[in-house]
Design an enzyme around this catalytic site. Structure first.
Site, PDB file in Angstrom:
ATOM      1  N   VAL A  11       0.726  -1.262  -0.046  1.00  0.00           N
ATOM      2  CA  VAL A  11       0.079  -0.150   0.009  1.00  0.00           C
ATOM      3  C   VAL A  11       0.769   1.255  -0.026  1.00  0.00           C
ATOM      4  O   VAL A  11       0.642   2.151  -0.849  1.00  0.00           O
ATOM      5  CB  VAL A  11      -0.894  -0.023   1.160  1.00  0.00           C
ATOM      6  CG1 VAL A  11      -1.611   1.389   1.348  1.00  0.00           C
ATOM      7  CG2 VAL A  11      -2.327  -1.189   0.986  1.00  0.00           C
ATOM      8  N   THR A 121      -5.503  -0.462   7.369  1.00  0.00           N
ATOM      9  CA  THR A 121      -6.776  -0.679   7.785  1.00  0.00           C
ATOM     10  C   THR A 121      -6.899  -1.079   9.146  1.00  0.00           C
ATOM     11  O   THR A 121      -6.256  -1.683   9.761  1.00  0.00           O
ATOM     12  CB  THR A 121      -7.086  -2.109   6.977  1.00  0.00           C
ATOM     13  OG1 THR A 121      -7.051  -1.941   5.599  1.00  0.00           O
ATOM     14  CG2 THR A 121      -8.569  -2.672   7.376  1.00  0.00           C
ATOM     15  N   PHE A 150      -8.531   1.042  -0.870  1.00  0.00           N
ATOM     16  CA  PHE A 150      -9.278  -0.067  -1.318  1.00  0.00           C
ATOM     17  C   PHE A 150      -8.483  -0.782  -2.563  1.00  0.00           C
ATOM     18  O   PHE A 150      -9.283  -1.453  -3.257  1.00  0.00           O
ATOM     19  CB  PHE A 150     -10.648   0.635  -1.974  1.00  0.00           C
ATOM     20  CG  PHE A 150     -11.621   0.955  -0.834  1.00  0.00           C
ATOM     21  CD1 PHE A 150     -12.262   0.300  -0.100  1.00  0.00           C
ATOM     22  CD2 PHE A 150     -11.496   2.782  -0.591  1.00  0.00           C
ATOM     23  CE1 PHE A 150     -12.810   0.515   1.047  1.00  0.00           C
ATOM     24  CE2 PHE A 150     -12.251   2.946   0.699  1.00  0.00           C
ATOM     25  CZ  PHE A 150     -12.887   1.887   1.468  1.00  0.00           C
ATOM     26  N   LEU A 151      -7.001  -0.302  -2.848  1.00  0.00           N
ATOM     27  CA  LEU A 151      -6.496  -0.896  -3.985  1.00  0.00           C
ATOM     28  C   LEU A 151      -6.682  -2.618  -3.876  1.00  0.00           C
ATOM     29  O   LEU A 151      -6.508  -3.088  -2.871  1.00  0.00           O
ATOM     30  CB  LEU A 151      -5.262  -0.237  -4.318  1.00  0.00           C
ATOM     31  CG  LEU A 151      -4.123  -0.675  -3.082  1.00  0.00           C
ATOM     32  CD1 LEU A 151      -3.571  -2.161  -3.133  1.00  0.00           C
ATOM     33  CD2 LEU A 151      -2.937   0.517  -3.168  1.00  0.00           C
ATOM     34  N   LYS A 205     -13.977   0.463   5.489  1.00  0.00           N
ATOM     35  CA  LYS A 205     -13.053  -0.534   4.905  1.00  0.00           C
ATOM     36  C   LYS A 205     -13.276  -2.040   5.347  1.00  0.00           C
ATOM     37  O   LYS A 205     -13.233  -2.851   4.436  1.00  0.00           O
ATOM     38  CB  LYS A 205     -11.599   0.156   5.309  1.00  0.00           C
ATOM     39  CG  LYS A 205     -10.560  -0.925   4.953  1.00  0.00           C
ATOM     40  CD  LYS A 205     -10.224  -1.102   3.565  1.00  0.00           C
ATOM     41  CE  LYS A 205      -9.468  -2.278   3.068  1.00  0.00           C
ATOM     42  NZ  LYS A 205      -9.349  -2.532   1.675  1.00  0.00           N
ATOM     43  N   ALA A 253     -16.690 -19.327  -7.896  1.00  0.00           N
ATOM     44  CA  ALA A 253     -16.373 -20.348  -6.761  1.00  0.00           C
ATOM     45  C   ALA A 253     -14.871 -20.599  -7.197  1.00  0.00           C
ATOM     46  O   ALA A 253     -14.301 -20.475  -8.093  1.00  0.00           O
ATOM     47  CB  ALA A 253     -17.295 -21.516  -7.180  1.00  0.00           C
ATOM     48  N   CYS A 261      -5.458  -9.412   3.282  1.00  0.00           N
ATOM     49  CA  CYS A 261      -6.600  -8.316   3.901  1.00  0.00           C
ATOM     50  C   CYS A 261      -7.847  -9.299   4.095  1.00  0.00           C
ATOM     51  O   CYS A 261      -8.460  -9.327   5.620  1.00  0.00           O
ATOM     52  CB  CYS A 261      -6.925  -7.532   2.723  1.00  0.00           C
ATOM     53  SG  CYS A 261      -5.287  -6.317   2.419  1.00  0.00           S
TER      54      CYS A 261
HETATM   55  P1  NAD Z   1       3.319  -4.557   4.130  1.00  0.00           P
HETATM   56  O1  NAD Z   1       3.350  -5.740   5.153  1.00  0.00           O
HETATM   57  O2  NAD Z   1       3.495  -5.161   2.818  1.00  0.00           O
HETATM   58  O3  NAD Z   1       4.048  -3.275   4.619  1.00  0.00           O
HETATM   59  C1  NAD Z   1       4.134  -2.773   5.806  1.00  0.00           C
HETATM   60  C2  NAD Z   1       5.425  -1.983   5.916  1.00  0.00           C
HETATM   61  O4  NAD Z   1       5.398  -1.402   6.943  1.00  0.00           O
HETATM   62  C3  NAD Z   1       6.514  -2.718   5.975  1.00  0.00           C
HETATM   63  O5  NAD Z   1       7.421  -2.651   4.940  1.00  0.00           O
HETATM   64  C4  NAD Z   1       7.189  -2.759   7.505  1.00  0.00           C
HETATM   65  O6  NAD Z   1       8.624  -2.683   7.619  1.00  0.00           O
HETATM   66  C5  NAD Z   1       6.586  -1.373   7.492  1.00  0.00           C
HETATM   67  N1  NAD Z   1       6.728  -0.689   9.133  1.00  0.00           N
HETATM   68  C6  NAD Z   1       6.352  -1.401  10.118  1.00  0.00           C
HETATM   69  N2  NAD Z   1       6.328  -0.658  11.360  1.00  0.00           N
HETATM   70  C7  NAD Z   1       6.768   0.500  10.689  1.00  0.00           C
HETATM   71  C8  NAD Z   1       7.213   1.827  11.558  1.00  0.00           C
HETATM   72  N3  NAD Z   1       7.071   1.904  12.757  1.00  0.00           N
HETATM   73  N4  NAD Z   1       7.877   2.772  10.680  1.00  0.00           N
HETATM   74  C9  NAD Z   1       8.038   2.395   9.474  1.00  0.00           C
HETATM   75  N5  NAD Z   1       7.854   1.642   8.770  1.00  0.00           N
HETATM   76  C10 NAD Z   1       7.036   0.478   9.451  1.00  0.00           C
HETATM   77  O7  NAD Z   1       1.495  -4.251   4.415  1.00  0.00           O
HETATM   78  P2  NAD Z   1       0.475  -3.649   3.310  1.00  0.00           P
HETATM   79  O8  NAD Z   1       0.111  -4.909   2.432  1.00  0.00           O
HETATM   80  O9  NAD Z   1       1.251  -2.650   2.358  1.00  0.00           O
HETATM   81  O10 NAD Z   1      -0.593  -3.325   4.319  1.00  0.00           O
HETATM   82  C11 NAD Z   1      -0.445  -2.018   5.060  1.00  0.00           C
HETATM   83  C12 NAD Z   1      -1.818  -1.758   5.582  1.00  0.00           C
HETATM   84  O11 NAD Z   1      -2.676  -1.448   4.346  1.00  0.00           O
HETATM   85  C13 NAD Z   1      -2.617  -2.851   6.139  1.00  0.00           C
HETATM   86  O12 NAD Z   1      -3.156  -2.289   7.273  1.00  0.00           O
HETATM   87  C14 NAD Z   1      -3.519  -3.573   5.094  1.00  0.00           C
HETATM   88  O13 NAD Z   1      -4.485  -4.107   6.004  1.00  0.00           O
HETATM   89  C15 NAD Z   1      -3.725  -2.386   4.325  1.00  0.00           C
HETATM   90  N6  NAD Z   1      -4.192  -2.668   3.092  1.00  0.00           N
HETATM   91  C16 NAD Z   1      -3.580  -3.593   2.365  1.00  0.00           C
HETATM   92  C17 NAD Z   1      -4.064  -3.832   1.072  1.00  0.00           C
HETATM   93  C18 NAD Z   1      -3.157  -4.886   0.033  1.00  0.00           C
HETATM   94  O14 NAD Z   1      -3.730  -5.163  -0.928  1.00  0.00           O
HETATM   95  N7  NAD Z   1      -2.098  -5.280   0.617  1.00  0.00           N
HETATM   96  C19 NAD Z   1      -5.186  -3.000   0.441  1.00  0.00           C
HETATM   97  C20 NAD Z   1      -5.740  -2.053   1.286  1.00  0.00           C
HETATM   98  C21 NAD Z   1      -5.323  -1.975   2.496  1.00  0.00           C
END
Ligand code: NAD
Length: 433
Positions: A11, A121, A150-151, A205, A253, A261
């Site tokens: 994200v 999220t 929402f990506l 969300k 299905a 997520c």
């Molecule tokens: P991810 O695990 O790919 O990335 C999270 C990053 O945050 C990691 O690189 C980690 O090192 C870093 N991090 C952790 N603590 C930190 C801090 N204190 N300071 C700086 N960096 C820090 O996660 P993601 O898939 O990008 O998801 C992130 C959020 O977005 C989650 O809450 C997820 O639910 C939400 N989200 C994800 C998606 C998806 O498709 N992946 C879509 C919508 C929303």
């Protein structure tokens, strides 16, 4: 605008790159030094179509840079996005440790009024917790905004650049105006920016992901009765999808949902509901159905070969939790493969992007990995298709048959036609068809 994005995962990296693409000055920060070193060297740590080109261009044009230093990223930033992980804690609730740590670090380094945006999220009430964490560190003025993302992985750039809607939860006019300005380039075709309170934004969300997961589990249950009554889930899908109230998308299905997520967000909603004295029965069932569904391919294999699979070998096509990503978090492929290994079988897998991830974090050297789809089939007792990458859709079935020891296909995504495969001499298993 000057923006900082905390967390450079799926994200954060996409959001940072897209904000740079729309002309902002963006710093992306992560505490993972290795990740930042790779990004600084021009390497992209994740696979996401279109990201590499966009990221390179914006780095080259000086609008996008990477750091591990809050002292470097925060003082100049007018808007700071928190996009760190919110993994499930042991009880299913979202673990806010990383979000709150990021909030405190932002507070320590901000120098002026700052808009702090929860992009991760997060459960209802998190904006208030973030505000409390910031207030505990600084007396400077700030606003906390909830702006859920929402990506979809695999189509993340397009989703971010052309969102169906942008949800903004805030309590101050000033914060709403900053967010409107920032998102204006992304909604030029008229899609709405929806203003609401932070609790509603946070719940929007979770409700979206819970609804999508419900559609999947619902269709998987329909598929399971199709099997029993001799109906074809694909025809039923088309039959109901033409009803405008239902719509045709997200009705396929398969072997259950995975990814970072849906599983964690469904759990988190159930937990939030319980904390407020409410039993969210539908979502408990959605989760339960999904757990069973993830094992269905294995059950079909056992139904065909018997429960002792020692000496058997299977080809698995697809490891990522869905096509066009290397993400394997909660991937059904892991469940199927673990079950096959436990029953004594060996596995050779192919995935266009996720092999490195599988080897490093999920399956190690317990299975073999092939460089090409056809290589995975050599000497295998059957082909198990778990992820519907496009390149699996039209294989040379004569060649597939030649490679396999026995011509059996377990199609976890219904991408092949039973009739065609049976005419070619295969035994075919689909999900409800
Ligand atoms: P991810 O695990 O790919 O990335 C999270 C990053 O945050 C990691 O690189 C980690 O090192 C870093 N991090 C952790 N603590 C930190 C801090 N204190 N300071 C700086 N960096 C820090 O996660 P993601 O898939 O990008 O998801 C992130 C959020 O977005 C989650 O809450 C997820 O639910 C939400 N989200 C994800 C998606 C998806 O498709 N992946 C879509 C919508 C929303």
């Amino acid at each position: 605008m000057r923006i900082a994005v905390i967390g450079t995962g799926y994200v954060g990296l996409v959001a940072g790159t897209c904000f740079a693409e729309s002309g902002n000055d963006v710093v992306c920060l992560d505490i993972d030094e290795r990740k930042i070193e790779r990004l600084q060297a021009g390497e992209i740590p994740i696979y996401e179509p279109g990201l590499e080109e966009l990221l390179r261009r914006n780095v080259h044009d000086g609008r996008l840079r990477f750091t591990t230093s809050y002292a470097e990223a925060i003082p100049q930033a007018q808007v700071v996005f928190i996009a760190v992980g919110t993994p499930p804690g042991e009880d299913g609730s979202a673990d806010l440790r990383y979000v709150l740590a990021a909030a405190r670090s932002i507070a320590e380094h901000m120098r002026d009024y700052t808009v702090i945006v929860d992009k991760s999220t997060v459960p209802v009430g998190t904006a208030a917790k973030v505000a409390e964490a910031v207030r505990g560190v600084t007396e400077l003025p700030f606003d906390v905004v909830s702006n859920p993302e929402f990506l979809k992985e695999g189509a993340a750039i397009d989703d971010f650049m052309k969102p169906d809607r942008v949800v903004i939860g805030a309590t101050s006019q000033r914060a709403f105006e900053v967010m409107d300005e920032l998102y204006a380039p992304f909604v030029r075709t008229g899609n709405p920016i929806l203003r609401m309170d932070t609790a509603s934004a946070e719940l929007t969300k979770y409700a979206a992901n819970a609804m999508l997961a419900t559609r999947i589990s619902f269709m998987n249950e329909v598929a399971n009765i199709c099997n029993r009554v001799g109906a074809d889930v694909d025809l039923v899908r088309k039959g109901i999808g033409t009803d405008e109230r239902i719509g045709s998308r997200f009705l396929f299905a398969g072997v259950g949902y995975g990814g970072s997520c849906f599983p964690k967000d469904v759990k988190a909603v159930v937990k939030t509901a319980a904390e407020h004295g409410y039993d969210f029965r539908i979502l408990k069932a959605v989760e339960d159905v999904n757990e069973t569904q993830k094992r269905l391919l294995y059950d079909l294999v056992v139904g065909h070969f018997g429960s002792d699979l020692s000496g058997r070998r299977f080809a698995v096509w697809g490891l990522a939790f869905k096509p066009n990503t290397d993400d394997m978090r909660e991937a059904p492929a892991v469940v199927v493969i673990e079950a096959l290994l436990a029953a004594g079988a060996s596995v050779c897998a192919f995935d266009p992007e996720a092999v490195e991830e599988a080897r490093a974090h999920h399956l190690g050297d317990r299975i073999d990995y092939a460089d090409k789809p056809m290589d995975a089939l050599k000497g295998a007792d059957g082909l198990i298709l778990v992820t519907e990458w496009n390149e699996f859709r039209r294989p040379d079935f004569e060649a597939v048959k030649q490679q396999l020891k026995t011509p059996v296909v377990f199609d976890g995504r219904n991408i092949y036609r039973r009739k065609t495969l049976e005419q070619l001499g295969f035994t075919y298993y689909g999900i409800g068809c």
